[in-house]
Design a protein around this motif. Structure first.
Motif, PDB file in Angstrom:
ATOM      1  N   VAL A   1       6.222  11.855   0.373  1.00 11.16           N
ATOM      2  CA  VAL A   1       5.148  10.852   0.452  1.00 11.16           C
ATOM      3  C   VAL A   1       4.386  10.904   1.778  1.00 11.16           C
ATOM      4  O   VAL A   1       3.171  10.677   1.805  1.00 11.16           O
ATOM      5  CB  VAL A   1       5.675   9.428   0.138  1.00 11.16           C
ATOM      6  CG1 VAL A   1       6.674   8.942   1.164  1.00 11.16           C
ATOM      7  CG2 VAL A   1       4.524   8.444   0.019  1.00 11.16           C
TER       8      VAL A   1
ATOM      9  N   ARG B   1      10.976   4.765  -5.210  1.00  7.59           N
ATOM     10  CA  ARG B   1      11.847   4.559  -4.019  1.00  7.59           C
ATOM     11  C   ARG B   1      12.895   5.651  -3.903  1.00  7.59           C
ATOM     12  O   ARG B   1      13.748   5.606  -3.016  1.00  7.59           O
ATOM     13  CB  ARG B   1      12.569   3.199  -4.091  1.00  7.59           C
ATOM     14  CG  ARG B   1      11.677   2.013  -4.406  1.00  7.59           C
ATOM     15  CD  ARG B   1      10.814   1.595  -3.265  1.00  7.59           C
ATOM     16  NE  ARG B   1       9.731   0.734  -3.736  1.00  7.59           N
ATOM     17  CZ  ARG B   1       8.656   0.429  -3.031  1.00  7.59           C
ATOM     18  NH1 ARG B   1       8.501   0.896  -1.818  1.00  7.59           N
ATOM     19  NH2 ARG B   1       7.718  -0.329  -3.519  1.00  7.59           N
TER      20      ARG B   1
ATOM     21  N   ARG C   1       3.317   6.289  -2.827  1.00  7.45           N
ATOM     22  CA  ARG C   1       4.529   6.745  -3.534  1.00  7.45           C
ATOM     23  C   ARG C   1       4.206   7.039  -5.000  1.00  7.45           C
ATOM     24  O   ARG C   1       4.714   7.992  -5.583  1.00  7.45           O
ATOM     25  CB  ARG C   1       5.637   5.692  -3.412  1.00  7.45           C
ATOM     26  CG  ARG C   1       6.203   5.600  -2.005  1.00  7.45           C
ATOM     27  CD  ARG C   1       7.197   4.446  -1.828  1.00  7.45           C
ATOM     28  NE  ARG C   1       7.729   4.443  -0.474  1.00  7.45           N
ATOM     29  CZ  ARG C   1       8.785   5.154  -0.073  1.00  7.45           C
ATOM     30  NH1 ARG C   1       9.449   5.893  -0.936  1.00  7.45           N
ATOM     31  NH2 ARG C   1       9.174   5.114   1.187  1.00  7.45           N
TER      32      ARG C   1
ATOM     33  N   SER D   1       0.832  -1.215   0.000  1.00  9.04           N
ATOM     34  CA  SER D   1       0.000   0.000   0.000  1.00  9.04           C
ATOM     35  C   SER D   1       0.861   1.256   0.000  1.00  9.04           C
ATOM     36  O   SER D   1       0.490   2.271  -0.587  1.00  9.04           O
ATOM     37  CB  SER D   1      -0.981  -0.001   1.172  1.00  9.04           C
ATOM     38  OG  SER D   1      -0.306   0.071   2.401  1.00  9.04           O
TER      39      SER D   1
ATOM     40  N   GLY E   1       1.045  -2.203   5.418  1.00  6.97           N
ATOM     41  CA  GLY E   1       0.864  -0.757   5.502  1.00  6.97           C
ATOM     42  C   GLY E   1       0.802  -0.298   6.941  1.00  6.97           C
ATOM     43  O   GLY E   1       1.446  -0.871   7.821  1.00  6.97           O
TER      44      GLY E   1
END
Ligand code: DC
Length: 238
Positions: A104, A96, A42, A37, A134
């Motif tokens: 984020v 990432r 992101r 999640s 998450g």
């Protein structure tokens, strides 16, 4: 042999407790689809950056929403791993990166963003046999998940793990900095107004302070067998 039923497994917990590593391992061991999640938040953040509505330390919330609505964010399985795609483009690497990581957390605190991500996650999980990790999966997104796991570990151990991970990535930091950052994230995760990190009352706590990945897997298998009355034991591959 795999007699684990088609259920939804929700994995929540503090940051740097190894949730995604654990969820991926369980997915591959028991043939579940893994959904990350955090990757969805992101992905929305990346789209906002690319559209220029997230810039200069600010998120233009009103402008982000029409950017987000039509996004075709979805997961695909490739080479044995679940990856996030925006349309036909694999964005697993970009999401990432440093820039996305900077924005984020505030982006994921916007209620409309959370609502949009939750709806997508529901659609992805419609077929069942899914494991998702998450901060609010067992409490908000899937309060009826058949199995809920809440991961935790000693803060000093989490900081040490995170510190080693960052060193391996070549980032310059100190253990003290990492400890402070974790403390800060724990506070923010558990005190934000929308979907704060909480342990669901029916979640099983997995404290992996002193556990190896293999031990975590054995623990999970025991849990599944007990909960679903499975007598025969599938052999574990790791
Ligand atoms: O797990 P991660 O670092 O990829 O998560 C990215 C961000 O999204 C992080 O700030 C926490 C947030 N997040 C969230 O608010 N709710 C979730 N279910 C998953 C992640």
């Amino acid at each position: 042999m795999n007699n684990i039923p088609d259920i939804i497994i929700a994995v929540d917990g503090n940051s740097s407790t190894g949730k995604s590593t654990f969820a991926k391992m369980v997915a591959s061991e028991f043939g579940f689809l893994y959904l990350d999640s955090g990757a969805m938040y992101r992905g929305v953040t990346l789209a906002g950056l690319e559209a220029g509505v997230i810039a200069d330390g600010k998120i233009d919330e009103a402008a982000l929403l029409p950017v987000m609505e039509p996004l075709n964010l979805h997961f695909r399985r490739e080479e044995g791993a679940t990856k996030l795609f925006l349309g036909e483009r694999c964005i697993e690497k970009e999401i990432r990166g440093w820039e996305v990581s900077q924005y984020v957390s505030p982006a994921s605190a916007i209620p409309q963003v959370r609502n949009w991500v939750d709806n997508k996650l529901h659609a992805f999980a419609a077929g069942g046999r899914v494991i998702m990790d998450g901060r609010d999966i067992g409490t908000t997104v899937f309060p009826n998940a058949e199995l809920k796991i809440f991961m935790t570990a000693d803060p000093a151990v989490r900081a040490q793990r995170r510190y080693e991970e960052l060193l391996q990535k070549g980032e310059k930091t100190t253990l003290e900095e990492v400890q402070e950052n974790l403390k800060d994230r724990d506070y923010r995760d558990s005190h934000r107004p929308t979907s704060p990190l909480r342990q669901a009352p029916d979640a099983y706590v997995l404290d992996n302070t002193h556990m190896t990945l293999h031990e975590e897997l054995v623990w999970t298998l025991g849990l599944l067998q007990g909960k679903f009355g499975i007598l025969e034991s599938p052999g574990l591959s790791c």
